[in-house]
Design a protein around this motif. Sequence first.
Motif, PDB file in Angstrom:
ATOM      1  N   GLU A 165       0.832  -1.205   0.000  1.00 29.72           N
ATOM      2  CA  GLU A 165       0.000   0.000   0.000  1.00 29.72           C
ATOM      3  C   GLU A 165       0.867   1.255   0.000  1.00 29.72           C
ATOM      4  O   GLU A 165       0.616   2.200  -0.770  1.00 29.72           O
ATOM      5  CB  GLU A 165      -0.906  -0.027   1.228  1.00 29.72           C
ATOM      6  N   MET A 166       1.901   1.270   0.825  1.00 27.71           N
ATOM      7  CA  MET A 166       2.800   2.420   0.909  1.00 27.71           C
ATOM      8  C   MET A 166       3.516   2.668  -0.417  1.00 27.71           C
ATOM      9  O   MET A 166       3.611   3.800  -0.886  1.00 27.71           O
ATOM     10  CB  MET A 166       3.821   2.207   2.025  1.00 27.71           C
ATOM     11  N   HIS A 167       3.979   1.594  -1.051  1.00 26.04           N
ATOM     12  CA  HIS A 167       4.663   1.734  -2.340  1.00 26.04           C
ATOM     13  C   HIS A 167       3.709   2.264  -3.409  1.00 26.04           C
ATOM     14  O   HIS A 167       4.096   3.069  -4.262  1.00 26.04           O
ATOM     15  CB  HIS A 167       5.240   0.393  -2.776  1.00 26.04           C
ATOM     16  N   SER A 168       2.458   1.819  -3.357  1.00 25.82           N
ATOM     17  CA  SER A 168       1.468   2.270  -4.330  1.00 25.82           C
ATOM     18  C   SER A 168       1.205   3.765  -4.202  1.00 25.82           C
ATOM     19  O   SER A 168       1.146   4.499  -5.195  1.00 25.82           O
ATOM     20  CB  SER A 168       0.160   1.491  -4.146  1.00 25.82           C
ATOM     21  N   LEU A 169       1.066   4.243  -2.971  1.00 26.49           N
ATOM     22  CA  LEU A 169       0.812   5.666  -2.737  1.00 26.49           C
ATOM     23  C   LEU A 169       2.020   6.524  -3.112  1.00 26.49           C
ATOM     24  O   LEU A 169       1.863   7.642  -3.593  1.00 26.49           O
ATOM     25  CB  LEU A 169       0.441   5.899  -1.278  1.00 26.49           C
ATOM     26  N   GLU A 170       3.216   5.990  -2.899  1.00 29.37           N
ATOM     27  CA  GLU A 170       4.424   6.712  -3.298  1.00 29.37           C
ATOM     28  C   GLU A 170       4.482   6.869  -4.820  1.00 29.37           C
ATOM     29  O   GLU A 170       4.909   7.904  -5.335  1.00 29.37           O
ATOM     30  CB  GLU A 170       5.663   5.963  -2.808  1.00 29.37           C
ATOM     31  N   ALA A 171       4.021   5.828  -5.533  1.00 23.90           N
ATOM     32  CA  ALA A 171       4.080   5.849  -6.994  1.00 23.90           C
ATOM     33  C   ALA A 171       3.037   6.787  -7.597  1.00 23.90           C
ATOM     34  O   ALA A 171       3.288   7.437  -8.624  1.00 23.90           O
ATOM     35  CB  ALA A 171       3.888   4.439  -7.549  1.00 23.90           C
TER      36      ALA A 171
END
Length: 292
Positions: A165-171
């Motif tokens: 989830e964190m990686h998705s929001l960063e992207a």
Amino acid sequence: MNESLQYSQFERVAQLLEWNRYQDSIKEAETYIQMYPDDPDGYALMGKIFLEMDEYKKALHWTEEALKKDPENPLAWEVRAGTFYTQQNWKAARKTIGEAISLFPENSYYYFLDGNIYNQQGKFQKAEKSFEHALRLEPHNALYLANYSYVQSLLGNKQLSIETEMHSLEADPENPLIFLYLAWAADQRGDNEKALDFLENAVRLDPDNPQTRSEYLEVLQKQYKIYRFFLLPSKLFSKLKPWAAILLWIFLWIVFKPLVLLFIILYAAAHWGTKLIVNYRVFGTVFVKNKK
């Protein structure tokens, strides 16, 4: 032939479609096809326009025209697979995806669609493998990451779901569709506050989307403990294989029929009671008409 002029005309059609100016894009696409009748991309782009307009028969028709010109036209295959997927015609979608993967094994889009079909069918481990294949090809694709977070939540891998989830929001921190998938993941993990926060962002970014509005209201209902209590059995059934869920339901109905009937009545009361409360809180009325 002036290739730069042809390219600019094609890009104009694509730009009009991106702006959701569907009728204008159709007119420009018709002109493009008249001017360049041997270019399969024009037919494929016309199919994409009709897919965006939810006119699936026309979308498939134009992809067929494109594939007559070029059986390996990339855009036509993408539109065709996307059309069957949107129609929820899983059999035709999977067949098309398989054929497309044999032609374009490095196109992550097909593995992404495949993963979503497996999710729809409750085959979460197979969905996980498909999303992992898509992410190997595009490791920073925010939508793929959001879907992967969701399937990990369905598999009970909470920590991996949160990390993804964190990686998705960063992207991509400003995509309403990504917030929708992340809300589903958070809801599946039992994190109602985060699910509500994600859906508020989805509604903010795309306020006219009926799906996000509906999901937002549903998560608001889950803020009430009594409603969450009556949802527990459905979560249990969702973790079982379909045949096991059916057998368990038959057993409970035969052995505990009065209690099952009472539970259904209380569930209905909790569902509609909390729904009316939420509608009143959000809209100031218990009766809400869907926007058209």
